[in-house]
Motif scaffolding. Structure first.
Motif, PDB file in Angstrom:
ATOM      1  N   PHE A 266       0.852  -1.182   0.000  1.00 42.28           N
ATOM      2  CA  PHE A 266       0.000   0.000   0.000  1.00 42.28           C
ATOM      3  C   PHE A 266       0.892   1.238   0.000  1.00 42.28           C
ATOM      4  N   ASP A 267       0.553   2.197  -0.815  1.00 45.77           N
ATOM      5  CA  ASP A 267       1.286   3.451  -0.853  1.00 45.77           C
ATOM      6  C   ASP A 267       1.002   4.222   0.436  1.00 45.77           C
ATOM      7  N   ALA A 268       2.068   4.562   1.151  1.00 46.91           N
ATOM      8  CA  ALA A 268       1.887   5.242   2.434  1.00 46.91           C
ATOM      9  C   ALA A 268       1.202   6.595   2.268  1.00 46.91           C
ATOM     10  N   LEU A 269       1.349   7.217   1.100  1.00 45.98           N
ATOM     11  CA  LEU A 269       0.695   8.510   0.892  1.00 45.98           C
ATOM     12  C   LEU A 269      -0.821   8.373   0.813  1.00 45.98           C
ATOM     13  N   ASP A 270      -1.287   7.170   0.449  1.00 48.14           N
ATOM     14  CA  ASP A 270      -2.729   6.947   0.355  1.00 48.14           C
ATOM     15  C   ASP A 270      -3.321   6.395   1.645  1.00 48.14           C
ATOM     16  N   HIS A 271      -2.463   6.004   2.591  1.00 42.03           N
ATOM     17  CA  HIS A 271      -2.936   5.378   3.836  1.00 42.03           C
ATOM     18  C   HIS A 271      -2.118   5.948   4.996  1.00 42.03           C
ATOM     19  N   GLY A 353      -9.365  -0.201   6.588  1.00 38.34           N
ATOM     20  CA  GLY A 353      -9.213   0.351   5.246  1.00 38.34           C
ATOM     21  C   GLY A 353      -8.362  -0.545   4.362  1.00 38.34           C
ATOM     22  N   LEU A 354      -7.311  -1.138   4.934  1.00 40.66           N
ATOM     23  CA  LEU A 354      -6.458  -2.043   4.158  1.00 40.66           C
ATOM     24  C   LEU A 354      -7.219  -3.316   3.790  1.00 40.66           C
ATOM     25  N   VAL A 355      -8.013  -3.812   4.723  1.00 36.74           N
ATOM     26  CA  VAL A 355      -8.818  -5.004   4.433  1.00 36.74           C
ATOM     27  C   VAL A 355      -9.794  -4.726   3.305  1.00 36.74           C
ATOM     28  N   ARG A 356     -10.451  -3.566   3.349  1.00 38.08           N
ATOM     29  CA  ARG A 356     -11.408  -3.232   2.286  1.00 38.08           C
ATOM     30  C   ARG A 356     -10.709  -3.190   0.925  1.00 38.08           C
ATOM     31  N   ALA A 357      -9.460  -2.731   0.912  1.00 37.42           N
ATOM     32  CA  ALA A 357      -8.735  -2.648  -0.360  1.00 37.42           C
ATOM     33  C   ALA A 357      -8.389  -4.027  -0.912  1.00 37.42           C
TER      34      ALA A 357
END
Length: 363
Positions: A266-271, A353-357
């Protein structure tokens, strides 16, 4: 000004090589005869593409034990092949090597340079190297080391690759005169051990004949190629665990990491990180460097009560199977960290949020 004749100019290379060559497992004992195992030459040349000799040697030995001939490699499943290649990088070489082995196993070795060049993964250099080393064909093989040696020897201005065709024509008579396998490997050896980017000219058998040395220009011949600045990114590398299973991206057929299993990223800028309750563990991060990009990696382990239905391409894998999956260096590192003590995070990306992705869309 015309170049000196190659048979005379390169004559000192063969006797120098007899005394100075490294003992490498893919080299034949008798360099006057065709190689007793052309398949070993093929394996070594594919492995040596963009990889140092010292790194390749143990991989080569293990590979020949696991896949001793083209037929064995052709029959192996893809995961087994990628697992054997694990850590060597540039994994499409493994796929090319297996495809080339399948062709050889089915149809035999090609009888000329054009046939070798038609095998998967064999560009002009590799085909010529296999032709010269395996079959004693006078096929000039020009890799980075050879280009550097010849650029200095002949004082070639600019990028010597622009004169590749002319250099091949010039080199061919020397191969015929001094032996294709011997001279090809001698040229490679000289570039790898003596005529390096910072050369030790006093050890060179061609030093007294080298035009760049005589002109005092070994530092700027050939010119150093400018590289594009790698693209930088900051990633969360995540191991989701639920009931003894881990979520991974299954291998894809094409691309830089084709054939490899991967952890979700996951891009840290998006999360962005925020105070987060729950079972989240981390370890010290690192910078993963690739040819065209640099990744600042933060590894995470996120424990879940139960697995969710993953999105397309993602799969739950039992912990017992992790060690058997082929992973790239970055992903191997997180796999190995899972057995090491980590520390709890007070701030992390929102697990929900990561799970949803990563979850399949709701029906």
């Amino acid at each position: 000004m015309p170049w000196p004749l190659s048979p005379e100019l390169l004559a000192p290379l063969a006797p120098w090589f007899e005394q100075a060559h490294r003992d490498l497992p893919w080299r034949a004992a008798d360099l006057q005869l065709p190689h007793p195992d052309p398949y070993a030459v093929l394996v070594s040349e594919l492995m040596l593409q963009q990889t140092q000799v010292t790194t390749v040697i143990p991989y080569f030995n293990r590979w020949l034990e696991r896949f001793p001939d083209a037929a064995t490699l052709a029959a192996a499943d893809e995961d087994t092949v990628h697992k054997a290649w694990e850590g060597l990088g540039y994994y499409r070489r493994a796929r090319f090597l297996q495809a080339a082995a399948a062709s050889v196993a089915a149809e035999g070795w090609p009888g000329d340079l054009a046939g070798l060049a038609g095998l998967p993964g064999l560009g002009p250099y590799t085909a010529a190297a296999v032709g010269a080393i395996a079959f004693q064909w006078p096929t000039p093989a020009l890799d980075g080391n050879a280009f550097r040696v010849l650029a200095r020897l002949l004082l070639i201005e600019g990028d010597p690759k622009h004169q590749a065709a002319k250099l091949r024509d010039w080199l061919s008579p020397a191969l015929k005169a001094h032996g294709p396998s011997r001279l090809t490997q001698a040229l490679m050896e000289l570039g790898a051990t003596v005529c390096t980017p910072a050369p030790t000219c006093g050890d060179c058998p061609l030093g007294g004949r080298c035009a760049a040395r005589l002109a005092g220009r070994t530092a700027d011949i050939p010119p150093v190629a400018k590289r594009a600045k790698p693209k930088a990114s900051t990633l969360w590398l995540v191991a989701f665990e639920a009931q003894g299973q881990f979520l991974l991206q299954a291998p894809v057929a094409k691309g830089l990491l084709a054939g490899l299993w991967r952890w979700p990223t996951f891009d840290a800028l998006d999360h962005e990180a925020a105070p987060t309750p729950g079972s989240i563990t981390t370890w010290p991060g690192w910078t993963q460097v690739y040819t065209h990009r640099r990744e600042a990696v933060t590894p995470l382990h996120i424990g879940l009560a139960a697995p969710f239905t993953p999105a397309e391409g993602l799969r739950w894998v039992p912990r017992s199977e992790l060690q058997g999956l082929p992973l790239g260096r970055r992903d191997q590192r997180l796999r190995d960290l899972l057995d090491a003590p980590g520390q709890s995070l007070l701030e992390a990306p929102d697990p929900a949020g990561l799970v949803r992705a990563c979850a399949a869309p709701s029906a």
